[in-house]
Design a protein around this motif. Structure first.
Motif, PDB file in Angstrom:
ATOM      1  N   SER A   3      14.037   0.483  -0.125  1.00 57.40           N
ATOM      2  CA  SER A   3      12.721   0.114  -0.625  1.00 57.40           C
ATOM      3  C   SER A   3      11.641   0.333   0.424  1.00 57.40           C
ATOM      4  CB  SER A   3      12.725  -1.331  -1.116  1.00 57.40           C
ATOM      5  OG  SER A   3      13.515  -2.097  -0.254  1.00 57.40           O
ATOM      6  N   TRP A  22       1.389   2.022   9.540  1.00 60.11           N
ATOM      7  CA  TRP A  22       1.387   2.639   8.212  1.00 60.11           C
ATOM      8  C   TRP A  22       0.980   4.107   8.258  1.00 60.11           C
ATOM      9  CZ3 TRP A  22       3.979   1.290   4.269  1.00 60.11           C
ATOM     10  CH2 TRP A  22       3.726   1.882   3.037  1.00 60.11           C
ATOM     11  N   SER A  26       3.729   6.039   6.146  1.00 58.21           N
ATOM     12  CA  SER A  26       3.325   6.603   4.853  1.00 58.21           C
ATOM     13  C   SER A  26       3.494   8.121   4.823  1.00 58.21           C
ATOM     14  CB  SER A  26       1.882   6.225   4.539  1.00 58.21           C
ATOM     15  OG  SER A  26       1.040   6.743   5.542  1.00 58.21           O
ATOM     16  N   ARG A 275       2.310  -4.699   4.719  1.00 58.70           N
ATOM     17  CA  ARG A 275       1.778  -3.423   4.226  1.00 58.70           C
ATOM     18  C   ARG A 275       2.894  -2.669   3.504  1.00 58.70           C
ATOM     19  NH1 ARG A 275      -2.897   0.216   5.455  1.00 58.70           N
ATOM     20  NH2 ARG A 275      -2.802   1.339   3.497  1.00 58.70           N
ATOM     21  N   THR A 276       2.644  -2.375   2.250  1.00 59.69           N
ATOM     22  CA  THR A 276       3.590  -1.600   1.441  1.00 59.69           C
ATOM     23  C   THR A 276       2.766  -0.527   0.730  1.00 59.69           C
ATOM     24  OG1 THR A 276       3.303  -2.783  -0.652  1.00 59.69           O
ATOM     25  CG2 THR A 276       4.828  -3.778   0.937  1.00 59.69           C
ATOM     26  N   PRO A 277       3.416   0.350  -0.045  1.00 59.89           N
ATOM     27  CA  PRO A 277       2.607   1.348  -0.761  1.00 59.89           C
ATOM     28  C   PRO A 277       1.573   0.693  -1.674  1.00 59.89           C
ATOM     29  CG  PRO A 277       4.920   1.975  -0.804  1.00 59.89           C
ATOM     30  CD  PRO A 277       4.867   0.606  -0.193  1.00 59.89           C
ATOM     31  N   VAL A 278       1.813  -0.545  -2.087  1.00 63.41           N
ATOM     32  CA  VAL A 278       0.890  -1.159  -3.048  1.00 63.41           C
ATOM     33  C   VAL A 278       0.143  -2.383  -2.526  1.00 63.41           C
ATOM     34  CG1 VAL A 278       2.086  -0.330  -5.103  1.00 63.41           C
ATOM     35  CG2 VAL A 278       2.809  -2.480  -4.062  1.00 63.41           C
ATOM     36  N   SER A 279       0.391  -2.806  -1.291  1.00 61.20           N
ATOM     37  CA  SER A 279      -0.381  -3.971  -0.823  1.00 61.20           C
ATOM     38  C   SER A 279      -0.667  -3.922   0.665  1.00 61.20           C
ATOM     39  CB  SER A 279       0.324  -5.280  -1.198  1.00 61.20           C
ATOM     40  OG  SER A 279       1.389  -5.504  -0.325  1.00 61.20           O
ATOM     41  N   ASP A 280      -1.763  -4.568   1.021  1.00 58.69           N
ATOM     42  CA  ASP A 280      -2.217  -4.633   2.414  1.00 58.69           C
ATOM     43  C   ASP A 280      -2.867  -6.001   2.567  1.00 58.69           C
ATOM     44  OD1 ASP A 280      -3.285  -4.273   4.903  1.00 58.69           O
ATOM     45  OD2 ASP A 280      -4.792  -2.806   4.285  1.00 58.69           O
TER      46      ASP A 280
END
Ligand code: SD4
Length: 290
Positions: A3, A22, A26, A275-280
């Motif tokens: 994940s 990131w 990313s 920090r993920t692809p959908v949240s910061d």
């Protein structure tokens, strides 16, 4: 299946760490490069007075830095009591990659850093010096973690290839005794990585985590089936039950190989950034009831 990518870092300044990490994660970058970049972003910013350049000094007015980095294979490198080098995390990485040792300290760490081409500079900012001078007026002055919401930066990452890594960096407790080393550069205390299981770190009064080897404990609990959140809660409970915590703070953060995150603290005030692809975001950590 993994994940990643994902990065979590301690305190509000974790957001600056995550941003730098990131940029690499990313783009498919390696977790070790990402955690190093994350720690460097906080080390170089003098507005964060508990890490790197601009860190608050010890009782003698000296800025001394501790840092540790670990990869998914369990390799680690650390420096402690390092003076006059802005990026202890990068020196720690060099210790890991270019020496047969795990930690270099004090003069030897500085000598190694200079040999490796790191620049020597004065890390004591005017602001930090002023704070130190003021603290000397107070005879009862003692280090208190968590009063200003910015402490050791711990950066934990899982990359797109499923590799875990961790880094932590600190100027230690403000007003510490000369020569004092905290939990941050000690593998198992301030940080621990097991590439098959997870990564965990601690922040706050380091002595609490050193006595309990809290980071190793959390990773071992995850190996035995605990979720990151359960591991964090058990680690804090263990410290509170076995040690005289006084009014000290200790916060812990954990990330497992599935990308699940946990955090817990002795008392209110600990935060961490995700920090993920959908949240910061910056999240308040849960904590023990006081
Ligand atoms: C230390 N744990 O040196 C580190 C510093 C820290 O509150 O997190 N500050 O004890």
């Amino acid at each position: 299946m993994t994940s990643g990518p994902l990065v979590v870092s301690t305190w509000n300044h974790g957001r600056a760490a995550n941003e730098a990490a990131w940029a690499l994660l990313s783009e498919g970058g390696d977790s070790l490069d990402a955690v190093e970049a994350g720690a460097r972003a906080v080390e170089t910013d003098p507005s964060f007075t508990s890490v790197g350049f601009g860190g608050l000094p010890d009782r003698e007015g000296e800025v001394t830095l501790d840092a540790l980095i670990m990869n998914h294979e369990g390799d680690c490198g650390a420096v402690s009591c390092l003076r006059e080098v802005r990026h202890p995390i990068s020196v720690a990485r060099k210790v890991m990659e270019d020496t047969p040792h795990v930690m270099l300290t004090g003069k030897g760490a500085l000598q190694f850093a200079l040999e490796q081409g790191f620049e020597r500079e004065d890390l004591l900012t005017e602001y930090a010096e002023e704070r130190w001078r003021k603290s000397l007026e107070n005879e009862d002055f003692k280090p208190i973690a968590n009063v200003e919401d910015h402490d050791t930066v711990g950066v934990l990452a899982l990359d797109a290839s499923g590799r875990l890594a961790g880094a932590c960096s600190t100027s230690g407790l403000a007003g510490k005794m000369s020569g004092r080393v905290g939990d941050s550069p000690i593998a198992g205390a301030g940080l621990f990585v097991d590439g098959e299981v997870g990564v965990a770190c601690a922040t706050g009064v380091g002595e609490l985590a050193m006595r309990a080897l809290s980071s190793f404990f959390m990773v071992q609990l995850m190996r035995d089936g605990a979720s990151p959140q359960e591991a964090c809660e058990q680690a804090i409970r263990r410290v509170v039950e076995k040690q005289d915590i006084g009014d000290s703070q200790l916060g812990v953060l954990a990330l497992d190989i599935q990308g699940r995150v946990g955090s817990y603290a002795i008392r209110e005030g600990f935060t961490f950034a995700t920090r993920t692809p959908v949240s910061d975001v910056v999240n308040p950590s849960s904590h023990q009831a006081q």
